[in-house]
Scaffold this motif. Structure first.
Motif, short mmCIF file in Angstrom:
data_model
loop_
_atom_site.label_atom_id
_atom_site.label_comp_id
_atom_site.label_asym_id
_atom_site.label_seq_id
_atom_site.Cartn_x
_atom_site.Cartn_y
_atom_site.Cartn_z
N ILE A 5 -45.41 -35.86 -110.21
CA ILE A 5 -44.00 -36.21 -110.18
C ILE A 5 -43.96 -37.68 -109.80
N ARG A 6 -43.21 -38.49 -110.54
CA ARG A 6 -43.37 -39.93 -110.38
C ARG A 6 -42.08 -40.64 -110.79
N GLY A 7 -42.08 -41.98 -110.63
CA GLY A 7 -40.87 -42.75 -110.90
C GLY A 7 -40.11 -42.89 -109.59
N ALA A 8 -39.69 -44.12 -109.29
CA ALA A 8 -39.13 -44.39 -107.96
C ALA A 8 -37.97 -43.45 -107.56
N PRO A 9 -36.92 -43.32 -108.39
CA PRO A 9 -35.82 -42.45 -107.94
C PRO A 9 -36.25 -41.00 -107.79
N LEU A 10 -37.11 -40.54 -108.69
CA LEU A 10 -37.50 -39.12 -108.64
C LEU A 10 -38.37 -38.82 -107.42
N VAL A 30 -36.61 -53.18 -118.10
CA VAL A 30 -37.59 -52.42 -117.31
C VAL A 30 -36.91 -51.80 -116.09
N GLY A 31 -37.61 -50.88 -115.45
CA GLY A 31 -37.12 -50.29 -114.20
C GLY A 31 -37.66 -51.08 -113.02
N ALA A 32 -37.55 -50.52 -111.83
CA ALA A 32 -38.06 -51.21 -110.63
C ALA A 32 -38.44 -50.18 -109.58
N ASP A 33 -39.42 -50.55 -108.77
CA ASP A 33 -39.84 -49.71 -107.65
C ASP A 33 -39.34 -50.25 -106.31
N ALA A 75 -40.73 -55.49 -107.79
CA ALA A 75 -41.99 -54.77 -108.06
C ALA A 75 -41.71 -53.69 -109.09
N ASN A 76 -42.55 -53.64 -110.09
CA ASN A 76 -42.49 -52.56 -111.08
C ASN A 76 -43.91 -52.36 -111.60
N LYS A 77 -44.06 -51.44 -112.50
CA LYS A 77 -45.38 -51.07 -113.02
C LYS A 77 -46.21 -52.29 -113.42
N ILE A 78 -47.49 -52.22 -113.13
CA ILE A 78 -48.41 -53.30 -113.47
C ILE A 78 -48.26 -53.64 -114.97
#
Ligand code: MRU
Length: 361
Positions: free
Chosen positions: A59-64, A247-250, A259-262
């Motif tokens: 399970i992954r992705g910042a909001p999740l 893009v999304g963000a972490d 910060a987001n995915k490499i």
């Protein structure tokens, strides 16, 4: 959509990622490591299971992962059988375990903090009632995330002109959130408005969230998508086949560094060189006003085997040394706009973030 029911996958952009199964008394998650080949749900019996699932990227992705942590804390209380005077220690231990599962996405700590407020406010209740309150807070967080993403999508799609070709990286979609997605939410809304000619999805080495998840998710919704390897983005930009990067963000620092995915930072540099807009789409909970710049964002380093192997097979000398940061930081100066549910923050983003925060206070 409600977090307490088993989701409504028939709606576009609403893949069922996580739910509480009251019959079985556990939290069920979609194991994203098996996608796109298998769509398999796994039951999490306790908060330790969920912490491990977050670490393993099931399970992954910042909001999740924030919402998953909220469900985990509810589960911790539901499962508690010890003496009442030990509950708080046990709860704080559960918080610590979850907070340490992934360090970069601030949504995890944001959700833990939100749940702590509920715990502190209701800890005088009997255990059953406290557990009910915790569960209902986690479900509300789930529902709110969907609403936020739809708002981000609607606000953000305005930025994209008709007939756009958009580039994205990783998966900031329904799979990374409770539904609809952030970056993919913007793309979904733009597609509904008839503006998307094509989405270019970077495969996103080493874990391939773009190839495995974004492509699958967009194809389910019949949004035209083409997969590229990460190194092809510059060439496409040069050919004039990309109109914008979303893009999304972490975690976003107070000055807008993101910060987001490499691989995200490289795309921002490329977009800047080619004069293309580079947008970040994220809920306000991804903004960490407690840190001033991206230099203070902890960057998760993951297992070297993720880089050494592809599809389980070694693609290199098994003993080679590896550097495997899961995220990078894009300087605020390269960002054309941060799309949040509270509005779009334009450069200079540091001042824009401050203004938005003051308006909310
Ligand atoms: O390592 P992951 O797959 O959790 O990384 C996810 C990302 O980098 C996403 O872009 C980010 O979390 C935003 S998700 C809406």
């Amino acid at each position: 959509m409600q977090g307490n029911i088993k989701g409504n996958q028939d709606e576009p952009g609403m893949i069922r990622n996580i739910y509480y199964d009251s019959d079985a008394g556990g939290v069920v998650i979609l194991n994203q490591n098996l996608l796109p080949g298998q769509m398999e749900y796994e039951k999490m019996y306790n908060h330790q299971d969920l912490a491990l699932a977050i670490k393993q990227l099931k399970i992954r992705g910042a909001p999740l992962i924030g919402v998953a942590a909220a469900f985990a804390l509810a589960l911790a209380v539901i499962n508690y059988k010890g003496p009442r005077d030990q509950l708080e220690n046990y709860y704080h231990e559960a918080e610590r375990l979850l907070a340490s599962s992934r360090p970069t996405a601030v949504n995890l700590c944001w959700a833990i903090n939100k749940m702590r407020v509920v715990f502190e406010g209701k800890k005088h209740l009997n255990l059953n009632d406290l557990a009910e309150e915790m569960l209902s807070a986690a479900k509300n967080m789930f529902d709110e995330d969907v609403t936020i993403n739809i708002t981000i999508g609607e606000l953000g799609q305005v930025l994209l002109p008709p007939d756009t070709q958009v580039l994205t990286i990783c998966n900031a979609g329904s799979l990374a959130t409770c539904g609809y997605g952030t970056a993919l939410g913007v793309i979904r809304s733009a597609h509904k408005a008839g503006k998307i000619r094509q989405v270019w999805a970077c495969e996103t080495r080493p874990v391939l969230q773009g190839a495995r998840l974004t492509v699958w998710e967009l194809m389910q919704d019949k949004i035209p998508v083409t997969l590229i390897t990460d190194s092809m983005a510059a060439h496409l930009m040069r050919l004039g086949r990309i109109g914008a990067v979303v893009v999304g963000a972490d975690r976003i620092a107070a000055n807008g560094d993101t910060a987001n995915k490499i691989g995200t930072y490289s795309l921002a540099v490329l977009a800047n060189y080619h004069g293309l807009p580079f947008y970040v789409a994220a809920p306000w909970s991804t903004i960490d006003m407690s840190i001033h710049t991206g230099l203070d964002i902890p960057i998760e380093e993951r297992d070297a085997e993720e880089v050494r192997r592809l599809g389980g097979k070694y693609i290199t000398v098994p003993e080679v040394k590896v550097f495997n940061p899961a995220f990078d930081v894009t300087p605020a100066a390269l960002i054309s706009g941060i799309i949040t549910e509270k509005g779009i923050i334009y450069p200079p983003v540091e001042q824009g973030l401050q203004r938005q925060r003051s308006a909310a206070d």
